[in-house]
Design a protein around this motif. Sequence first.
Motif, PDB file in Angstrom:
ATOM      1  N   TYR A  67       0.840  -1.190   0.000  1.00  0.00           N
ATOM      2  CA  TYR A  67       0.000   0.000   0.000  1.00  0.00           C
ATOM      3  C   TYR A  67       0.874   1.239   0.000  1.00  0.00           C
ATOM      4  CZ  TYR A  67       1.017   0.298   5.029  1.00  0.00           C
ATOM      5  OH  TYR A  67       1.651   0.383   6.241  1.00  0.00           O
ATOM      6  N   VAL A  68       0.315   2.315  -0.512  1.00  0.00           N
ATOM      7  CA  VAL A  68       0.972   3.621  -0.434  1.00  0.00           C
ATOM      8  C   VAL A  68      -0.090   4.623  -0.003  1.00  0.00           C
ATOM      9  CG1 VAL A  68       2.350   5.359  -1.623  1.00  0.00           C
ATOM     10  CG2 VAL A  68       2.475   2.972  -2.373  1.00  0.00           C
ATOM     11  N   THR A  69       0.205   5.404   1.053  1.00  0.00           N
ATOM     12  CA  THR A  69      -0.796   6.338   1.576  1.00  0.00           C
ATOM     13  C   THR A  69      -0.541   7.758   1.064  1.00  0.00           C
ATOM     14  OG1 THR A  69       0.540   6.645   3.570  1.00  0.00           O
ATOM     15  CG2 THR A  69      -1.198   4.997   3.675  1.00  0.00           C
ATOM     16  N   ARG A 103       3.811  10.481  -3.513  1.00  0.00           N
ATOM     17  CA  ARG A 103       3.208  10.469  -2.186  1.00  0.00           C
ATOM     18  C   ARG A 103       3.565  11.764  -1.472  1.00  0.00           C
ATOM     19  NH1 ARG A 103       5.370   7.872   2.955  1.00  0.00           N
ATOM     20  NH2 ARG A 103       3.510   8.088   4.217  1.00  0.00           N
ATOM     21  N   VAL A 118       4.493  13.591   1.696  1.00  0.00           N
ATOM     22  CA  VAL A 118       5.036  13.278   3.017  1.00  0.00           C
ATOM     23  C   VAL A 118       5.263  14.598   3.748  1.00  0.00           C
ATOM     24  CG1 VAL A 118       6.851  12.077   4.285  1.00  0.00           C
ATOM     25  CG2 VAL A 118       6.210  11.299   2.017  1.00  0.00           C
ATOM     26  N   GLY A 166       4.433  17.479   3.048  1.00  0.00           N
ATOM     27  CA  GLY A 166       4.873  18.560   2.167  1.00  0.00           C
ATOM     28  C   GLY A 166       5.919  18.124   1.150  1.00  0.00           C
ATOM     29  N   ASP A 167       6.820  17.223   1.544  1.00  0.00           N
ATOM     30  CA  ASP A 167       7.770  16.685   0.564  1.00  0.00           C
ATOM     31  C   ASP A 167       7.049  15.669  -0.324  1.00  0.00           C
ATOM     32  OD1 ASP A 167       9.710  18.167   1.782  1.00  0.00           O
ATOM     33  OD2 ASP A 167      10.512  16.502   2.964  1.00  0.00           O
ATOM     34  N   SER A 168       7.598  15.433  -1.525  1.00  0.00           N
ATOM     35  CA  SER A 168       6.996  14.404  -2.380  1.00  0.00           C
ATOM     36  C   SER A 168       7.953  13.254  -2.588  1.00  0.00           C
ATOM     37  CB  SER A 168       6.657  14.932  -3.774  1.00  0.00           C
ATOM     38  OG  SER A 168       6.227  16.212  -3.727  1.00  0.00           O
ATOM     39  N   GLU A 169       7.450  12.065  -2.369  1.00  0.00           N
ATOM     40  CA  GLU A 169       8.216  10.855  -2.629  1.00  0.00           C
ATOM     41  C   GLU A 169       7.649  10.184  -3.864  1.00  0.00           C
ATOM     42  OE1 GLU A 169       9.318   9.201   1.832  1.00  0.00           O
ATOM     43  OE2 GLU A 169       8.067   7.987   0.515  1.00  0.00           O
ATOM     44  N   THR A 170       8.515   9.805  -4.791  1.00  0.00           N
ATOM     45  CA  THR A 170       8.064   9.001  -5.928  1.00  0.00           C
ATOM     46  C   THR A 170       8.329   7.542  -5.583  1.00  0.00           C
ATOM     47  OG1 THR A 170       8.653  10.808  -7.381  1.00  0.00           O
ATOM     48  CG2 THR A 170       8.274   8.666  -8.409  1.00  0.00           C
ATOM     49  N   ILE A 171       7.268   6.765  -5.604  1.00  0.00           N
ATOM     50  CA  ILE A 171       7.364   5.371  -5.160  1.00  0.00           C
ATOM     51  C   ILE A 171       6.935   4.435  -6.281  1.00  0.00           C
ATOM     52  CG2 ILE A 171       6.317   3.673  -3.594  1.00  0.00           C
ATOM     53  CD1 ILE A 171       6.327   5.820  -1.469  1.00  0.00           C
ATOM     54  N   GLU A 172       7.688   3.367  -6.426  1.00  0.00           N
ATOM     55  CA  GLU A 172       7.337   2.371  -7.434  1.00  0.00           C
ATOM     56  C   GLU A 172       6.908   1.090  -6.739  1.00  0.00           C
ATOM     57  OE1 GLU A 172      10.046   2.288 -10.891  1.00  0.00           O
ATOM     58  OE2 GLU A 172       9.847   0.111 -10.680  1.00  0.00           O
ATOM     59  N   THR A 173       5.846   0.501  -7.251  1.00  0.00           N
ATOM     60  CA  THR A 173       5.392  -0.766  -6.703  1.00  0.00           C
ATOM     61  C   THR A 173       4.690  -1.535  -7.825  1.00  0.00           C
ATOM     62  OG1 THR A 173       4.158  -1.817  -4.893  1.00  0.00           O
ATOM     63  CG2 THR A 173       3.236   0.209  -5.773  1.00  0.00           C
TER      64      THR A 173
END
Lengths: 325, 257
Positions: free
Chosen positions: B139-141, B157, B159, B161-168
């Motif tokens: 999951y990614v919230t 995502r 976080v 205010g910061d943005s994380e690029t997530i791969e799944t």
Amino acid sequence: MGKKVTVLGEVRDGALRNVSFEGVAAARKIAEDGEVVAVLLGSSVKDLVQEMIVAGADRAVVVEDEQLAGYTSDGYAQAFLAVVEKETPDAIIVGHTALGKDLSPKIASKLNCGLVSDAVGVEVEGGNVVFTRPIYSGKAFEKKIVTDGIIFASIRPNNIPPLERDASRTGEVTEVSAEIKDLRTIVREVAKKATQGVDLSEAKVIVAGGRGVKSEDGFEPLQELADLLGGAVGASRGACDAEYCDYSLQIGQTGKVVTPDLYIACGISGAIQHLAGMSNSKVIVAINKDPEANIFKVADYGIVGDLFEVVPLLVEEFKSLLVEA
Amino acid sequence: MNIFVLLKRTFDTEEKITIAKGAINEDGAEFIINPYDEYAVEEAIQLRDNHGGEVTVVTVGNEEAEKQLRTALAMGADKAVLINTEDDLESGDQFTTAKILAQYLEDKEADIILAGNVAIDSGSGQVGPRVADLLDIPYVTTITKLEISGETVTVVRDVEGDSETIETKLPVLVTAQQGLNEPRYPSLPGIMKAKKKPLEELELDDLDLDEDEVEAKTKVVEIFLPPTKEAGRVLEGELDSQVKELVSLLHKEAKVI
């Protein structure tokens, strides 16, 4: 009888976030004459454990692994659960931060236990650990207990005061090894958008701007005031929608919920959605040209006037106060 | 794609909250789709339009939630499921809801499940990740962007205010943050069509669940309103002296500086 409480210390940019120490204070209360065990997860966090002990933990457990350098729900859950298995705590406390919000439901699910999210207070009453938490965006509160299994709560930053630091405290530090494997999410990139310096959700002072700020440049005097007071700048949705600032600054029902000691609202009308994000601040100051603005209803102190006149005057006045002090 | 949306009926944001008999007074209140779930519905519809497949919206509640399910159907979802717990459960918590949803979803072979990142009433944000864990999927919230290419899912995502690029990879569960999209309003033809779309009603029995298996693990012992704040002081006089007075009040009376 005392309880054993584990509390997760949250590390960001190589330092412990304040909510970790607030978590220790909450854990201490729950533990009564039991034991508070700090847990740190990461690739290199051992040097930080003493801070948790100074803040009131009795001892600390560390899980270090290269794969824990960045947060993933799988990796952190595996590491934390390895600690839980070893320590078998009666209660668990984590921060209700981006990390805690993401991680805690997974751990609760794995442990098949309840979870009280976003607690702003904790008391032990008649043998029960009673958490207070806001509902309906802070328009009401509920008191909640865990009825079955491990007592598990995430606490909102800036609400439970940390204990007095005691530099003379010492405690044992143990390492737990965990098999970190099969991570199903990979963080490819992190773009830092949030303002450098003071974290909005943990700031003691917030200077927030609304549509009245009128432009991106209009935030400059607010930033100056925030810097002077060691605080952070926030914004209403109106200011974000008008592209005066980044959405990372937004405070409100959508956006961040903050509870600083001092909230200075500049040119913010006070829409109910904005109030949901800040009305529990300890002291609220409103600066607005419109004497009828809703924000005055929640403000402790108000000045009816143009923020571009008032804020620079405030900067000067605070400067002379700080010089005196 | 086989797309599912977890939806909750909540109080309207603007409602004034009062307490009657120790509970939040719901008499006469307006109810809506939880705003974060609306982003999930919108994203699901866009995914289906781009990748094909079907969108099913699911809620746990009582029959009054039918209205919000019909709204989601009017927006463009294909099917709705109401898991009605009114007769079986007196109270539940996030464990309860997640357990019921996971039991329903277990054999549905969902490619992606979307939900809001938090409900604006109870504000826990637990159900999405709990459901993903029970289904043993990643999951990614708090996502603000979603792209799917084959089996690969790339999300951005938020976080703090910061943005994380997530791969799944699919199957996955994601929870929506503000900024993901602009939810559409149901169109009139959409509302007409929604009346004929399938809305299935299930009870715990239909899911082979006993009440004990979903019994809440937490309990609310008290609900109260925050103390009403005394009217604040609007300062008077010349601006200069107002500012001086304010700083002095913050320093000496409020003691926050």
